[in-house]
Write a protein that holds these residues in place. Structure first.
Motif, mmCIF file in Angstrom:
data_model
loop_
_atom_site.group_PDB
_atom_site.id
_atom_site.type_symbol
_atom_site.label_atom_id
_atom_site.label_comp_id
_atom_site.label_asym_id
_atom_site.label_seq_id
_atom_site.Cartn_x
_atom_site.Cartn_y
_atom_site.Cartn_z
ATOM 1 N N ALA A 106 72.272 69.765 50.628
ATOM 2 C CA ALA A 106 71.309 69.924 51.728
ATOM 3 C C ALA A 106 70.318 68.764 51.760
ATOM 4 O O ALA A 106 69.917 68.304 52.832
ATOM 5 C CB ALA A 106 70.558 71.246 51.561
ATOM 6 N N SER A 107 69.932 68.267 50.581
ATOM 7 C CA SER A 107 68.956 67.171 50.536
ATOM 8 C C SER A 107 69.520 65.903 51.169
ATOM 9 O O SER A 107 68.788 65.126 51.788
ATOM 10 C CB SER A 107 68.551 66.892 49.084
ATOM 11 N N TRP A 108 70.838 65.692 51.042
ATOM 12 C CA TRP A 108 71.455 64.504 51.616
ATOM 13 C C TRP A 108 71.418 64.574 53.141
ATOM 14 O O TRP A 108 71.065 63.610 53.810
ATOM 15 C CB TRP A 108 72.898 64.383 51.129
ATOM 16 N N TRP A 109 71.757 65.729 53.685
ATOM 17 C CA TRP A 109 71.726 65.899 55.132
ATOM 18 C C TRP A 109 70.307 65.817 55.665
ATOM 19 O O TRP A 109 70.066 65.265 56.742
ATOM 20 C CB TRP A 109 72.359 67.237 55.509
ATOM 21 N N ALA A 125 53.694 58.615 43.453
ATOM 22 C CA ALA A 125 53.318 59.197 42.158
ATOM 23 C C ALA A 125 53.295 60.720 42.186
ATOM 24 O O ALA A 125 53.417 61.367 41.139
ATOM 25 C CB ALA A 125 51.957 58.655 41.728
ATOM 26 N N ALA A 126 53.143 61.308 43.378
ATOM 27 C CA ALA A 126 53.097 62.773 43.492
ATOM 28 C C ALA A 126 54.466 63.409 43.282
ATOM 29 O O ALA A 126 54.562 64.634 43.147
ATOM 30 C CB ALA A 126 52.542 63.167 44.860
ATOM 31 N N TYR A 127 55.513 62.583 43.247
ATOM 32 C CA TYR A 127 56.877 63.094 43.097
ATOM 33 C C TYR A 127 57.441 62.746 41.719
ATOM 34 O O TYR A 127 58.619 62.392 41.589
ATOM 35 C CB TYR A 127 57.772 62.513 44.189
ATOM 36 N N ASP A 128 56.607 62.865 40.684
ATOM 37 C CA ASP A 128 57.034 62.509 39.329
ATOM 38 C C ASP A 128 57.621 63.682 38.564
ATOM 39 O O ASP A 128 57.927 63.575 37.375
ATOM 40 C CB ASP A 128 55.871 61.911 38.546
ATOM 41 N N GLY A 129 57.769 64.822 39.218
ATOM 42 C CA GLY A 129 58.395 65.975 38.581
ATOM 43 C C GLY A 129 57.428 66.972 37.986
ATOM 44 O O GLY A 129 57.851 68.050 37.549
ATOM 45 N N THR A 130 56.147 66.661 37.957
ATOM 46 C CA THR A 130 55.186 67.608 37.400
ATOM 47 C C THR A 130 54.979 68.814 38.310
ATOM 48 O O THR A 130 54.586 69.885 37.850
ATOM 49 C CB THR A 130 53.829 66.914 37.144
ATOM 50 N N LYS A 134 58.217 70.149 44.413
ATOM 51 C CA LYS A 134 58.519 68.886 45.091
ATOM 52 C C LYS A 134 59.760 68.244 44.485
ATOM 53 O O LYS A 134 60.049 68.438 43.303
ATOM 54 C CB LYS A 134 57.337 67.918 44.982
ATOM 55 N N PRO A 135 60.492 67.454 45.279
ATOM 56 C CA PRO A 135 61.633 66.728 44.710
ATOM 57 C C PRO A 135 61.159 65.672 43.726
ATOM 58 O O PRO A 135 59.986 65.312 43.687
ATOM 59 C CB PRO A 135 62.292 66.101 45.940
ATOM 60 N N LEU A 136 62.081 65.189 42.939
ATOM 61 C CA LEU A 136 61.777 64.190 41.911
ATOM 62 C C LEU A 136 62.267 62.826 42.387
ATOM 63 O O LEU A 136 63.467 62.634 42.584
ATOM 64 C CB LEU A 136 62.457 64.576 40.596
ATOM 65 N N ASP A 146 66.147 60.039 45.262
ATOM 66 C CA ASP A 146 65.889 61.404 44.819
ATOM 67 C C ASP A 146 66.759 61.670 43.592
ATOM 68 O O ASP A 146 67.984 61.687 43.683
ATOM 69 C CB ASP A 146 66.233 62.392 45.937
ATOM 70 N N VAL A 147 66.114 61.883 42.435
ATOM 71 C CA VAL A 147 66.852 62.122 41.194
ATOM 72 C C VAL A 147 66.643 63.561 40.720
ATOM 73 O O VAL A 147 66.730 63.844 39.527
ATOM 74 C CB VAL A 147 66.435 61.110 40.098
ATOM 75 N N SER A 148 66.388 64.448 41.669
ATOM 76 C CA SER A 148 66.150 65.854 41.316
ATOM 77 C C SER A 148 67.345 66.478 40.619
ATOM 78 O O SER A 148 67.193 67.455 39.876
ATOM 79 C CB SER A 148 65.818 66.655 42.579
ATOM 80 N N ALA A 149 68.522 65.938 40.848
ATOM 81 C CA ALA A 149 69.732 66.481 40.228
ATOM 82 C C ALA A 149 69.743 66.284 38.723
ATOM 83 O O ALA A 149 70.565 66.888 38.025
ATOM 84 C CB ALA A 149 70.974 65.841 40.845
ATOM 85 N N ASN A 150 68.829 65.476 38.207
ATOM 86 C CA ASN A 150 68.801 65.207 36.767
ATOM 87 C C ASN A 150 67.365 65.318 36.244
ATOM 88 O O ASN A 150 66.838 64.399 35.636
ATOM 89 C CB ASN A 150 69.369 63.820 36.482
#
Length: 282
Positions: A106-109, A125-130, A134-136, A146-150
């Motif tokens: 879904a993120s790709w689409w 910086a707000a998307y650092d995974g903390t 939010k996505p990473l 987007d590296v949320s998959a890992n």
């Protein structure tokens, strides 16, 4: 008497004529035909056949329609299993892939439909995974992925968490994850340049040494370019990490900042030049 009897005598009707309902004589051809017994039997058989066909249709609607639905569902299920097996490379029949193709995410689409994002370093910086809602994201050489998959690797506590929420292109080359979380590549080539040592350098003439240093600089810059390109291509070609957008750098950057000092880890790998005709000390 003869005339009287003649007047009361009635003419026999012509076989081709028949009295109508109103008493008038009509031609036999105009009268309604009378069905024979055989015709009645034929009509009865036709009526029974139509009734039987109607009953058959009713029976099909109630029984066979459900069977046809089950057949369609079974066919679609088999096709789905086959597609899952082919797309996953034999990993799963039921779409339970650990790394599904990008076009199944879904993120790709979402990224394709919404277009690229443009984030400042502070916004990135707000998307650092903390924040788990939010996505990473990470960036390299100005491009955001987007590296949320890992999250285990790039999220808090992960071995590569230093790269999350920033563009740490310099760290990919120097290996100084904590110190070089910046895209500023100025001075990185020093890590591939030999250390000037008068005792060693006296074996070349001034002109020879100048030419040697020029060649060394070209080779060092190429190594920096190739090493960074390796990681740029890694993320660009990955089917695991999705392209998000670009980092908006401040106007005049990087000239607005001082040139960074080469980190200790990278500086330690520098060595002196090898004296012509002698093997490099191990």
């Amino acid at each position: 008497m003869a005339s009287t009897n003649a007047s009361v005598r009635r003419r026999k009707p012509d076989p081709k004529e028949e009295a109508g309902n109103d008493g008038k004589i009509v031609a036999a051809s105009e009268a309604e035909p009378i069905d024979s017994d055989e015709d009645k039997k034929k009509k009865a058989r036709k009526s029974k056949k139509k009734s039987r066909n109607a009953d058959d249709e009713d029976e099909y609607d109630k029984r066979d329609a459900a069977v046809d639905v089950l057949r369609v569902i079974s066919f679609l299920f088999v096709v789905s299993c086959g597609l899952s097996y082919l797309i996953s490379g034999g990993e799963s029949f039921f779409w339970g892939m650990t790394r599904p193709p990008t076009y199944l995410r879904a993120s790709w689409w979402k990224s394709k439909l919404s277009g690229p994002l443009y984030l400042t370093p502070d916004e990135l910086a707000a998307y650092d995974g903390t924040d788990p809602t939010k996505p990473l994201y990470l960036a390299i050489n100005g491009t955001i992925y987007d590296v949320s998959a890992n999250r285990r690797t790039y999220g808090p506590g992960g071995s590569y968490h230093y790269f999350a929420g920033c563009d740490a292109a310099r760290a990919y080359v120097t290996g100084c994850f904590a110190e070089d979380r910046t895209p500023d590549m100025r001075g990185v080539e020093l890590m591939y340049l030999p250390i000037d040592d008068p005792t060693v350098d006296r074996h070349w003439s001034k002109a020879e040494l100048a030419e040697l240093k020029k060649k060394e600089m070209e080779e060092a810059q190429k190594r920096v370019h190739d090493n960074l390109k390796h990681w740029v291509d890694f993320f660009a070609k990955s089917d695991k990490y999705n392209f998000v957008g670009y980092v908006k750098k401040p106007k005049g950057w990087p000239g607005t900042e001082p040139v960074r000092r080469l980190c200790d880890t990278a500086a330690k790998q520098r060595k002196t030049r090898t004296i012509p005709g002698k093997e490099e000390k191990q």
